[in-house]
Structures are given as C-alpha cells and as structure tokens.
Design an enzyme around this catalytic site. Structure first.
Site, PDB file in Angstrom:
ATOM      1  N   GLN B 121      -1.297  18.856  -7.002  1.00 15.01           N
ATOM      2  CA  GLN B 121      -1.475  18.210  -5.701  1.00 15.01           C
ATOM      3  C   GLN B 121      -0.132  17.963  -5.026  1.00 15.01           C
ATOM      4  OE1 GLN B 121      -4.287  14.754  -5.126  1.00 15.01           O
ATOM      5  NE2 GLN B 121      -2.373  13.608  -5.076  1.00 15.01           N
ATOM      6  N   GLY B 122       0.083  18.539  -3.867  1.00 17.39           N
ATOM      7  CA  GLY B 122       1.340  18.351  -3.139  1.00 17.39           C
ATOM      8  C   GLY B 122       1.184  17.372  -1.994  1.00 17.39           C
ATOM      9  N   TYR B 123       1.193  16.091  -2.315  1.00 15.76           N
ATOM     10  CA  TYR B 123       1.032  15.057  -1.282  1.00 15.76           C
ATOM     11  C   TYR B 123       2.333  14.273  -1.092  1.00 15.76           C
ATOM     12  CZ  TYR B 123      -4.147  15.456  -1.117  1.00 15.76           C
ATOM     13  OH  TYR B 123      -5.423  15.869  -0.963  1.00 15.76           O
ATOM     14  N   SER B 124       2.695  13.482  -2.104  1.00 14.40           N
ATOM     15  CA  SER B 124       3.804  12.535  -1.943  1.00 14.40           C
ATOM     16  C   SER B 124       5.123  13.252  -1.719  1.00 14.40           C
ATOM     17  CB  SER B 124       3.940  11.661  -3.190  1.00 14.40           C
ATOM     18  OG  SER B 124       2.796  10.877  -3.358  1.00 14.40           O
ATOM     19  N   SER B 156       2.052  16.208 -10.509  1.00 15.63           N
ATOM     20  CA  SER B 156       1.622  16.365 -11.908  1.00 15.63           C
ATOM     21  C   SER B 156       1.230  17.812 -12.150  1.00 15.63           C
ATOM     22  CB  SER B 156       0.401  15.499 -12.223  1.00 15.63           C
ATOM     23  OG  SER B 156       0.517  14.254 -11.628  1.00 15.63           O
ATOM     24  N   GLU B 239     -10.087  10.790  -6.352  1.00 19.31           N
ATOM     25  CA  GLU B 239      -9.072  10.356  -7.306  1.00 19.31           C
ATOM     26  C   GLU B 239      -9.184   8.858  -7.559  1.00 19.31           C
ATOM     27  OE1 GLU B 239      -4.284  10.478  -8.149  1.00 19.31           O
ATOM     28  OE2 GLU B 239      -5.017  11.005  -6.182  1.00 19.31           O
TER      29      GLU B 239
END
Lengths: 363, 393
Positions: B121-124, B156, B239
C-alpha cells in the site's frame, strides 16, 4: 446469535427512564437529600405501579418474573437518574436469597409483599466480606446477637436479611424485639445505609442457607451485578452531560468540545464506558443462561465498572470546569453514587481477588 | 439476547470441523504432508473456506455474504491452530470488485486470490501521515503514461510485493482531497527504489519507496482522475475494521495466564504473587468487555445495522489492550522479561518484548490513537470539529 437487547427490553428501558425523567428530576433528588428522606416515596410509588420491585420475582409470588438482564436495565436507569429509591437489596438480593434458600412459607410470606413494594427488605452481609471493629452476628436458638454494619437500604426497610458469622441467612422484622438501627451517613445521599444492632432478636433462618454458602454467595453476586449496572447508568449520565456541556460552553470564540484536549477526554470516556455495557449485559444474561460463568462475570462487572466509573466521574467533572465542582450543577450526585457503588459489597481489589479465586488461580 | 447459533450455522461449524480434522496435516507449517501455501489456499477455496464472497469468475468461492459464517470460520481455524485462507488482499480486492474495470478485475483478482500476486500500500509519505490527503507524490501525463515522482513511507511488504496500490497527486490545482488519483503500479519498474526501514523491533517490515520518473500506463487507474481519495477510503475502512481484534486479545491473555502459572520466582508461581494476580484480573475484565463488545458489533453487522459507537472504539481500545497484555507479561517475568533475540534463558522466543513494541506500532499505525479519538469525538459523539487552517497544496 444475537447479542443485543430485545424490543421488549428496550421498551422496559424506555418506560423506566421515561418515568424517572418526568418524576425524578434532579430537583426531586435534591429535595429528598436535603430533607434526609430515607427514600423518595412518590418516586417509589410510581416504580411500584410499573412492577419494578418484583421484577425478578416469579409470577406465582406476585412478581413479573423477568430476568437479571431486565433487572440490570432497571438498575442502570436508576443510576442514570440518581434515584433515591431502594432496589438492589430489596428487589434483587433478597429475592435471590429467598428463592435459593427460603422455605415455602417464607417465600409466601415475604415475596408477594416485596413484589408489590408494600415492604422493603434490607441486606446486611458485610461481615462476610470483611469484618470491622465490633461487627459480627451470632445465631443461637432462633435469636441473633451482635451488630451488622453497612446494611444496604437499611433505613427505609421493614425487614432485614442478615448473614450470621457462619454465612447462614436470617430474616428479621424491623420492629422485632432488641433491634435498633442507626443511620450511617455516607457521601451518597440518594441511598441509605444503616448499622443494625441485635440483642436476642428473634430471627427466621433460611433453611437452605444453614450448611450451604451458595445462597449467600449468589445473593452477593446479584448485589454486585446491580451496583455495576447502577454505575453504568450513572457514568453514562455524567458522560452525556459532559458532551452536552462541551458542545454549548464557549471559550476563545469556540465551543470547548472543538478543542482536542476536551474532545479527547470525552472520546476516552466513551471508549472506556461503551464496552462496559456489553460486560454488564453478558454478566446479567449469564445468571440464567450460563450459570457456571455468572459469579466470575459479576465480579468482573463490579470491579471493572468501579474503575471505569471512577475515571468517568472525575473526567466528566473536569470537562465542566469550575461548574463541575459546584453544588448548583448537581453533577456531584452522580459522582458520589459511583463512589458509593465502588466501595459497597467489595472494592475492586477485593473483588478481583475473588475473580481469581473463582477460576482456581489462588492456591 | 440469544447466544446460540442457528441449526444451519451449527451444521456449518460441524462440517468445517470435520474438514479441518481430515485436512489439518495438509496445512502449511505442519511438517510432512504439508502443502505449499498457495495449494492450501486453493483447497480452501474449492471447499468454500477461503475467498468466500469473491465471485467464482474471479477465482473465489462465490458464496453469498454471511457474516456469521465468516466469524465461525475464523474461530474454528484459530481453535484448530490451522493456517486460515485469505481473500487475496482485503484492502485491494474489495476496491477492485467495487470500482475496478472488468479488465482490471480479470487481470488482478484471480492471481491475488490464489496468493500468487502480493500487494503493498503506497499511502503515507514523510510529510503526510495523519494528514494523508496532503500527500505530495505527483504524477503527470506524458503520452499514454503517468510519470511518477516522489516518495512513500511505512510501506509494509514492499520487498516481496508484486504490485502497489498507490495514491498520487495528479491534479495539483484542485483542492487537496480532489487532486488525488489511485494507481496500480508494478513493483520494480525503472526509476523505483525500495529501501527497507529498520524498526525498533529489529525487523524490517516497513520500507521507503522512491519514485524517479516511473512510468505506468494511464489505464492503470481505479476510478477517474481526482477520485483517488474516495477510492482509498473504501480500503481504509477495511483496514481499520481488522486492528484491535478482541479474539486476538483473548488468546494473548490466555498465554499470559499460562506463563504466570508455569513460571516461578523464588520457587513461587508468578500467579501466586498478589499484585501480579491483581493486574492480570484487571486486564481479564477488559478482555471480556472487548470480547462482548465484539459480539455486539457482530450482531449489528448480521442485521445490516450500523453498530455506531461499539464499532468506533475497537481499534483504539483493542490495540491498547494488546499493548497492556504484553506489558504485563514482561513485568511479571522480571529480568527474564528483557531477554531478546536468541539469548539463553529466553522465554517464548522473546515474543512479549516483540509484541510490546509491535503493539505500540499498531497504536500509531492505521490511524493514530489521537486520530481515533477525533473520529470518536466527532462522528460518534457529535462534538464540533476544529477550525481548519489548511493551506493550498
């Protein structure tokens, strides 16, 4: 699988809360406390009309024959309104003792009158939870001698359920020979606690409690569960008032509830209190549905609600700022009720030890 | 109030139990006879015990949603200590099913459900944590491609993943929530660099991911340009639902109790030390309260009702509870509690120290405790929001 209240249970909640909202507002609580009434007779009379005193008493003895979950919902509503009426001792502990250990004649004699609210019966079992100074009751030849302290709902009672030093339970008339009662003043002026002195007072022992401690223990379980439910209602009422105040009170041109410092206090109270509701429901439901779990759950409900109740009581007071500290606002009635519930029938440490013992963790 | 299960659900449980009994030696990690993880997953799907609600055409079991069956499934796998199956990836698969194009569903869902395609997951970003919508990784269109530049953090599984679902700013002039797009990016493309981020535990689960002129076709977008924030919120919901699971707290508490019954100091069992016992009992009450709260949430979900407050508090209270359980285990062990890595005398492979740190990570991750309190305060209790002082991006 349905872990939620039924339609009927929600209706019961609404009818009791609705009645208390209109007939037992804070002004009435205050007038009862100021006049040192041992209970608010008008409020009690209205609850009798709703059948509340006989909520767990079977229909054959004049009650409404509901379960402990329903009783817990009533206790919660009474705590929410800081109602100055007897309930825990007379309507739950005494019926449990009588149904578990009473003779047929005793049940016939006492239960219908308790169910109708015609009489109230107080409970003195504290000697079995930790002896103090001069208390202690000796039974001999149908008579009791000694002193019972912290007798719950003791000043308005017409009769007493008293545990002797062996754990056997006795019924005593309030006007029996040799009985005298003294009011013990507590922080909570919405409930009465008495010291009962007995001098060769005639008593009627519950036969099933003579060589079996189980009736005494389930009587105490019932009381702990109801005090936990009472705290749930009282703490929810404090939280509701704190939220309402945080929305309305303005400082720095903003409602104080928009500041995270205040908002997070409210969120923490809600996050701590909401799971307590499920714990109380489960503990109450287990009395009939899962009796082997009931004692442990009653212990956990009482100890945990005492802790969370204390946290909510002080935090909700703080949210109100200086107003929270005043008599005028009346928030202290709930604060003190929660404090009272915490100490009665075992404070948290004592009850947690009991929870460990129930699970065989104490060697 | 009825804690019994229906005949149908009891039958389901029985059927599942006999399946687990018969097949447990095939579960990965059980020694000889164990299947490879992806073959095990396939066996579970075929029997209707994994990827339950993913349609058959995309490789799932194609069953109607039944929350209680999912709950029974999770319970029984835990009880049997058998590795459960998965639904591919519970963040991306629901999003693709709801918002992906038919071509995206065909291409991505089946290998994900089979366990062959892993996602990160590429969010933060370093400058966008709790204020995620302020993210600065940009993509501009050049021909048929998005060209991506920027940096992600706390990613992660970036080392093992095959794909990333990623939020990037494609409309720099739009208000911050409306300028974001949701892209599907293959890992390892030119210009992408993954650097492991070592954590306080010593592990490197997280990574930083750097993008320098990385190109992906403009078709690799879920939803339209500028809709990424709304697409992403569907996954955040999934999530958040999973963190703070009360059954996990219950099983960890059970482990601490076992530890306290078996470990001794000065010849005395730890459970026999009253102050330790008291702390254990205080935590047990919390474990029960959260377990019953979970049953309440479940009961509302079954009826398709919004549970409200009981749901909003799960992440905050559940993660904190796990942290306190680990803290108790460490404290009662005294000096033994500090042993780590492969030290002599270590107990439970040092997992309590590891959990104590990981649980703190989870208190912060997936929406910090403070963000949770804002959510509870504003959405559940109706308290007013803070005035916003946002600057344009």
């Amino acid at each position: 699988m349905e872990f939620m209240l039924s339609e009927e249970q929600r209706m019961l909640q609404e009818s009791v809360s609705g009645f208390l909202e209109s007939h037992c507002p804070l002004d009435r609580v205050r007038s009862a406390a100021d006049a040192e009434e041992s209970m608010a007779n008008d409020v009690h009379a209205g609850l009798c009309e709703l059948g509340i005193p006989g909520i767990v008493i079977p229909e054959e003895f004049g009650g409404v024959g509901m379960g402990f979950l329903e009783a817990a919902l009533v206790a919660e509503a009474l705590g929410g309104a800081v109602a100055p009426v007897p309930f825990t001792a007379t309507s739950t502990m005494v019926p449990v003792a009588l149904l578990a250990a009473g003779s047929e004649a005793q049940k016939q004699n006492w239960l219908p009158k308790i169910a109708s609210g015609e009489i109230c019966v107080a409970v003195g079992v504290t000697e079995q939870l930790g002896r103090r100074e001069s208390d202690g009751i000796k039974a001999k030849n149908g008579r009791l001698n000694g002193k019972a302290m912290f007798v719950l709902e003791g000043m308005e009672a017409h009769g007493y359920l008293i545990a002797d030093s062996t754990g056997a339970l006795h019924l005593v008339d309030a006007d029996a020979n040799g009985l005298s009662r003294t009011k013990l003043k507590t922080i909570d002026r919405t409930r009465s606690v008495a010291e009962i002195s007995l001098d060769a007072t005639p008593a009627d022992v519950l036969p099933g409690s003579v060589s079996d401690r189980e009736p005494l223990l389930s009587t105490i379980d019932a009381g702990r569960l109801m005090l936990a439910a009472d705290t749930l209602g009282a703490a929810q009422a404090m939280l509701d008032q704190a939220i309402a105040y945080a929305k309305e009170r303005r400082q720095f041109n903003r409602p104080i509830g928009s500041f995270q410092a205040v908002k997070h206090m409210c969120a923490e109270m809600a996050a701590e209190l909401e799971p307590c509701r499920s714990l109380v429901w489960y503990a109450a439901h287990s009395v009939h549905a899962m009796p082997t779990e009931a004692r442990l759950m009653a212990c956990h409900a009482k100890a945990h609600l005492s802790e969370v109740g204390q946290f909510v009581a002080r935090t909700a007071t703080e949210v109100h700022g200086g107003m929270g500290f005043t008599d005028l606002l009346g928030l202290h009635y709930w604060f003190k009720r929660i404090g009272f519930n915490r100490q009665l029938l075992g404070a948290p440490e004592l009850i947690r030890e009991e929870a460990a013992r129930v699970q065989g963790l104490v060697s | 109030m009825d804690l019994a299960y229906s005949v149908e659900h009891e039958a389901y449980r029985e059927q599942l139990r006999s399946f687990l009994k018969k097949n447990r030696n095939k579960s990965p990690g059980t020694g000889s006879g164990a299947m490879a993880a992806n073959d095990w997953q396939q066996l579970l799907i075929e029997n209707g015990y994994a990827a339950l609600t993913v349609p058959k055409e995309y490789g799932g079991a194609g069953l109607a949603p039944d929350i209680l069956k999912s709950h029974i499934l999770a319970e029984e796998f835990t009880l049997a200590k058998v590795r459960p199956g998965h639904s591919g990836d519970n963040r991306i698969v629901p999003v693709l099913l709801e918002l992906g194009t038919e071509e995206q569903k065909q291409r991505f869902i089946p290998p994900t459900v089979r366990g062959e395609m892993l996602w990160c997951q590429g969010y933060s970003e370093p400058g966008s944590g709790s204020d995620l919508a302020s993210l600065q990784t940009r993509a501009h269109v050049d021909g048929d491609d998005f060209v991506i530049n920027g940096q992600k953090i706390w990613t992660s599984g970036a080392k093992t993943a095959h794909m990333m679902f990623c939020l990037v700013r494609t409309e720099p002039d739009a208000p911050k929530h409306q300028g974001i797009s949701y892209l599907l990016i293959p890992m390892g493309i030119p210009g992408m660099e993954v650097r492991p981020l070592k954590q306080m535990t010593g592990d490197s689960i997280f990574n930083e991911v750097f993008f320098t002129d990385c190109r992906v076709p403009t078709t690799e977008i879920v939803g339209s340009r500028g809709e990424g924030w709304y697409v992403a919120n569907a996954t955040l919901k999934h999530e958040r639902g999973g963190l703070g699971d009360p059954n996990q707290a219950a099983s960890r508490f059970h482990e601490v109790l076992e530890l306290m019954k078996n470990e001794t100091i000065d010849g005395r069992r730890l459970i026999d030390i009253p102050s330790y016992r008291d702390r254990a009992m205080a935590l047990q009450a919390r474990v029960f309260a959260m377990k019953f709260n979970g049953m309440r949430v479940l009961s509302h979900n079954i009826k398709n009702e919004e549970p409200g407050l009981p749901r909003w508090i799960v992440k905050l209270q559940g993660c904190e509870l796990n942290h306190q359980i680990a803290g108790l285990a460490i404290d009662v062990m005294g000096e033994l509690g500090i042993l780590y890595d492969e030290s002599p005398y270590i107990r439970d492979q040092g997992m309590w120290q590891h959990r104590y740190m990981m649980d703190l990570g989870l208190i912060i991750g997936g929406g910090t405790a403070q963000i949770q309190k804002n959510i509870i305060g504003e959405r559940a209790l109706g308290l007013p929001k803070e005035p916003k002082f946002d600057k344009p991006i």
